[in-house]
Design a protein around this motif. Structure first.
Motif, mmCIF file in Angstrom:
data_model
loop_
_atom_site.group_PDB
_atom_site.id
_atom_site.type_symbol
_atom_site.label_atom_id
_atom_site.label_comp_id
_atom_site.label_asym_id
_atom_site.label_seq_id
_atom_site.Cartn_x
_atom_site.Cartn_y
_atom_site.Cartn_z
ATOM 1 N N MET A 1 16.281 11.335 107.489
ATOM 2 C CA MET A 1 17.476 10.583 107.089
ATOM 3 C C MET A 1 17.123 9.512 106.087
ATOM 4 N N GLU A 2 16.018 8.783 106.388
ATOM 5 C CA GLU A 2 15.582 7.715 105.501
ATOM 6 C C GLU A 2 15.149 8.279 104.154
ATOM 7 N N GLU A 3 14.481 9.454 104.192
ATOM 8 C CA GLU A 3 14.033 10.053 102.941
ATOM 9 C C GLU A 3 15.220 10.449 102.066
ATOM 10 N N GLU A 4 16.299 10.910 102.711
ATOM 11 C CA GLU A 4 17.485 11.277 101.935
ATOM 12 C C GLU A 4 18.108 10.048 101.276
ATOM 13 N N GLU A 5 18.178 8.953 102.038
ATOM 14 C CA GLU A 5 18.748 7.732 101.487
ATOM 15 C C GLU A 5 17.887 7.201 100.333
ATOM 16 N N GLN A 6 16.542 7.231 100.520
ATOM 17 C CA GLN A 6 15.657 6.770 99.459
ATOM 18 C C GLN A 6 15.780 7.650 98.220
ATOM 19 N N ILE A 10 16.894 6.518 94.506
ATOM 20 C CA ILE A 10 16.096 6.811 93.316
ATOM 21 C C ILE A 10 16.937 7.487 92.268
ATOM 22 N N ASP A 11 17.790 8.412 92.718
ATOM 23 C CA ASP A 11 18.668 9.099 91.773
ATOM 24 C C ASP A 11 19.608 8.107 91.085
ATOM 25 N N LEU A 12 20.117 7.184 91.850
ATOM 26 C CA LEU A 12 21.000 6.171 91.272
ATOM 27 C C LEU A 12 20.248 5.320 90.251
ATOM 28 N N VAL A 13 18.993 4.966 90.577
ATOM 29 C CA VAL A 13 18.175 4.169 89.656
ATOM 30 C C VAL A 13 17.956 4.947 88.371
ATOM 31 N N ASN A 128 7.247 12.195 89.581
ATOM 32 C CA ASN A 128 7.948 13.149 90.431
ATOM 33 C C ASN A 128 8.576 12.422 91.617
ATOM 34 N N ASP A 129 9.393 13.121 92.359
ATOM 35 C CA ASP A 129 10.184 12.464 93.404
ATOM 36 C C ASP A 129 9.328 11.904 94.517
ATOM 37 N N SER A 130 8.257 12.660 94.878
ATOM 38 C CA SER A 130 7.429 12.173 96.000
ATOM 39 C C SER A 130 6.743 10.877 95.642
#
Length: 844
Positions: A1-6, A10-13, A128-130
């Motif tokens: 859940m936390e990873e999805e929110e993060q 990031i996408d918003l940033v 990258n995303d990770s």
């Protein structure tokens, strides 16, 4: 859940950065901007200014204007107005934070261009995303140097060079310092207690604590240790004074104020010992190295010790200065010297000195309280500014107590000290001389009115207003009580009036009768006069005049006194009256005062004697005013000579009587009555015994000066007494003249008898031919011849007296205008109101 929110964040940033840079995500500018945005968002720094959106906007607008971008400043101002006025859904709540973020980004971008570009801040950071997720949630940030407290430390030292440098620095410090700082701190703490440390010891030659040069420490450490050890040197001085004063001096040389001073110093040292105990506890903790995190602040270095010693150093310096200043002082002088150092602008110094002075002045204020409210001088060590000395009761007020200026502290004014002196003196005067105890109630009322108590400890330093209020109230009530005792119980006013009536001859009928009955006795030689007989005559004069209605206590004090006499003195020269004034009246009527009254009495008695002599001459002259009708059988020349001599005698008597009458009027009314009136008024307004003494002294001085008895009037006084002596001589001449005329008249009548009777008379008077009556024994011719010779001789003698009198009177009148006392002008006016002498002598 936390990873999805993060991931969502990031996408918003990314979207935000993309819109801001308006470029392809593969563009290098985009990558740098994204890294920069992630660094800012992952930071936990907080702003150091107050949140104020208007102030931030004004700062941004001012910067744009100063940079020459006036149009941008206007645009920003317009945009900020719209931004700040927009509310509701879709609006930004924390407007200040947004403006502050934009301002900080702008400032940081300008700075980063001069230092390092953004690609070097985060080298080879994959996007990258990770990696973005790890970077954002803190894993990568910790790897790169992020700390948990939000402070960003960029990792520029992958090989740990910083730690190596710190270790090398520590080794270098150890090589330069033979003694560690912890040891020096402990040594300084020992020295601060007057104890030699392991390395720092007291050197008597330099009079101070010294760190030997052989000890290898930096010069800065030497200076620091020497500066800190000054506290130990000051401590030794203060501690030595306390020990020396308490053990080395007897109590009488030190006094209660000195003991209180030492006690106050000892209490300050006790507080100082408590501070040292705390510092010694901290000195047990090791001093952390520069590279170590000083999480605990409970360690003590030399620099920290200098901060701890700042306040004790100020206090110890003050105590050392006071010790040097007060070493030879005691009592009020010591308190005054300490008080001078309390006048300081530093609140710390002022508070410390006030606390010290409260202890030091406690014995002094207790002495003031005891003296003002009880009249007790509790000063066994001679520390008080009021000093007593053993004297007789009549001298208690004037000489029993005085101010010791050297012991008067500077916080007590001279006027207040005088009032303190008089208040206690009044209580002792009431207790010793008046045998009165009413002052205790007055003292209690004064303490109540002043808002204090009669118990110990009611006053202290800094309460000068309360002290002054107490002294004023006590002085007002006790002085009033003292005057009431003097006026009502001891009848001071009545005694002054009695002295005026009897010693200053104001009781006319008594004086006239006394002079009539003692005249024959006083005409005898002084060595034949009996004082007991004169005392009886004085008693007769009292019973025969209105003096008999006076208070018996006053009449019993009136006595006859015979002064020392010389060869040829008569009773008139040695007779005087005295008034016996016992305690407490003798405080005002002292021996010197009564001696001055005696001088005034002798002058007035001489004046009355001269007046009495002229009255006696007048009584002799008046029955003989028609004797010329009895000498019808004498020759015309003799009758004319007789009339001339009688006229000459009468004229001379008139002149003398005019002078004596006006002089007596001046003395009795212009001098005595005016002075008495002024004295009576001043007695009514007198507030204390000093005022009463001053009023009486002024009264006596006024009489002395106006009566020509002062030092400046001695030439005039001698001229006046020469005139008195001449008038008394005239009385003897007048008596001889009229006695001769009376006998001549009798012999003339006898000459008409028979010759047998005439011869018989002549034989009977043969043996007294030297007297005027013997002249008639030779018959009418011889009688006429002898009468002419007698009248001629008397005329010559009267002429000589008249000439001498005129000369003396002219000289006396001529001296009056040059006298300094203004009242003598009234005497000149009375003597010369017709300007007779002025016309004869224009210079008068």
């Amino acid at each position: 859940m936390e990873e999805e929110e993060q991931k969502k964040v990031i996408d918003l940033v990314k979207e935000l950065v993309h819109r801001l840079v308006s470029q392809n995500p593969q563009n290098p500018n985009f990558e740098n901007s994204l890294r920069y945005a992630l660094r800012i968002l992952s930071s936990r720094l907080t702003p150091s200014i107050a949140p104020d959106a208007s102030a931030i906007a004004e700062s941004i607008k001012r910067r744009l204007a100063t940079q020459g971008n006036s149009s941008d400043a206007l645009t920003f101002s317009d945009l900020f107005s719209k931004f700040s006025s927009k509310t509701g859904p879709g609006s930004v709540n924390n407007k200040w934070a947004l403006l502050y973020l934009l301002k900080i980004i702008s400032d940081d971008r300008k700075t980063s261009k001069a230092v390092v570009n953004s690609s070097t801040l985060l080298p080879n950071l994959p996007l990258n995303d990770s990696h973005l997720t790890n970077h954002f949630n803190g894993k990568e940030s910790r790897k790169l140097g992020w700390r948990s407290n939000g402070v960003l430390l960029l990792n520029k030292d992958p090989e740990n060079l910083r730690e190596i440098s710190f270790k090398e620095f520590v080794n270098l410090v150890k090589e330069e310092n033979e003694v560690s700082e912890e040891v020096l701190v402990r040594d300084v703490l020992y020295c601060s207690q007057g104890i030699d440390g392991k390395h720092v010891k007291f050197d008597a030659t330099v009079d101070g604590y010294v760190l030997p040069d052989l000890v290898k420490v930096p010069r800065a450490t030497h200076v620091m240790v020497k500066k800190l050890c000054e506290l130990g040197w000051l401590f030794r001085k203060v501690k030595g004074y306390i020990s020396e004063s308490m053990d080395g001096f007897p109590a009488e040389d030190f006094g209660t104020v000195g003991q209180a001073f030492c006690s106050a110093l000892q209490d300050e040292l006790s507080a100082y010992y408590k501070l040292l105990a705390v510092l010694e506890a901290q000195a047990m903790n090791p001093i952390p190295l520069v590279s170590e995190s000083a999480s605990s602040g409970n360690y003590l270095s030399l620099r920290r010790l200098s901060v701890w010693f700042a306040e004790p150093m100020v206090k110890m310096r003050l105590m050392a200065v006071l010790v040097d200043k007060c070493r030879i002082l005691r009592g009020g002088a010591m308190a005054g010297a300490i008080h001078l150092h309390a006048q300081h602008g530093d609140p710390l110094v002022h508070e410390f000195m006030t606390r010290l002075l409260r202890r030091v002045c406690s014995p002094l204020f207790e002495m003031v309280r005891s003296w003002v409210l009880e009249g007790e001088l509790e000063d066994i060590f001679a520390e008080f500014f009021v000093v007593s000395q053993p004297v007789k009761a009549e001298s208690l007020w004037r000489e029993g107590y005085r101010l010791h200026a050297g012991m008067l502290p500077s916080f007590i004014s001279q006027s207040l000290a005088q009032r303190i002196l008089r208040t206690g003196k009044s209580i002792n005067f009431l207790r010793v001389c008046c045998d009165d105890r009413g002052w205790a109630d007055a003292a209690t009322e004064a303490a109540t009115a002043a808002g204090t108590t009669t118990r110990r400890g009611g006053l202290g330093y800094g309460e000068t207003n309360a002290l002054e209020s107490l002294v004023v109230e006590a002085a007002k009530r006790i002085d009033k009580h003292l005057l009431d005792v003097m006026y009502k119980r001891y009848k001071f006013k009545e005694h002054c009036l009695a002295i005026k009536r009897y010693l200053l001859l104001g009781q006319g009928d008594f004086v006239q009768y006394l002079m009539d009955i003692v005249g024959p006795e006083l005409s005898e030689p002084a060595n034949t006069i009996s004082s007991f007989k004169l005392a009886g005559l004085l008693e007769s004069a009292i019973r025969s005049s209105n003096a008999q209605y006076d208070d018996p206590d006053i009449l019993d004090r009136l006595r006859v006194k015979l002064m020392p006499h010389g060869t040829g003195d008569r009773g008139w020269d040695v007779f005087s009256l005295e008034y016996d004034a016992n305690c407490p009246l003798d405080t005002l009527f002292t021996e010197s005062v009564m001696a001055r009254y005696l001088r005034i009495f002798n002058f007035l008695w001489k004046l009355r004697r001269v007046e009495h002599a002229l009255i006696g001459a007048w009584k002799t002259m008046k029955p003989n005013c028609i004797t010329s009708h009895s000498f019808t059988k004498l020759q015309q020349a003799v009758k004319l000579q007789l009339l001339s001599t009688l006229r000459q005698c009468q004229v001379l008597w008139n002149e003398m009587n005019h002078f004596v009458t006006n002089l007596q009027y001046y003395i009795m009314f212009e001098v005595l009555e005016v002075s008495w009136s002024n004295f009576s008024n001043e007695m009514e307004v007198a507030r204390d015994l000093d005022d009463l003494l001053a009023a009486h002294e002024k009264y006596l001085h006024s009489i002395f000066e106006k009566s020509l008895l002062g030092e400046r009037s001695q030439p005039l006084y001698k001229s006046l007494f020469n005139l008195f002596d001449l008038i008394l001589r005239f009385r003897s001449h007048a008596d001889r003249l009229y006695e001769g005329i009376h006998e001549l008249q009798a012999r003339t009548m006898e000459s008409s008898l028979s010759s047998r009777d005439e011869r018989k008379t002549r034989r009977q008077t043969n043996h007294t031919s030297s007297e005027p009556g013997s002249w008639l024994s030779d018959g009418r011719k011889a009688l006429t011849q002898r009468a002419g010779e007698f009248l001629r001789t008397m005329g010559q003698e009267l002429g000589a007296v008249a000439k001498e009198y005129t000369s003396l009177l002219d000289g006396f009148v001529a001296q009056l205008p040059v006298q300094q006392h203004v009242d003598l002008k009234f005497l000149l006016f009375r003597l010369d109101f017709t300007e007779f002498y002025s016309r004869l002598h224009p210079n008068v």
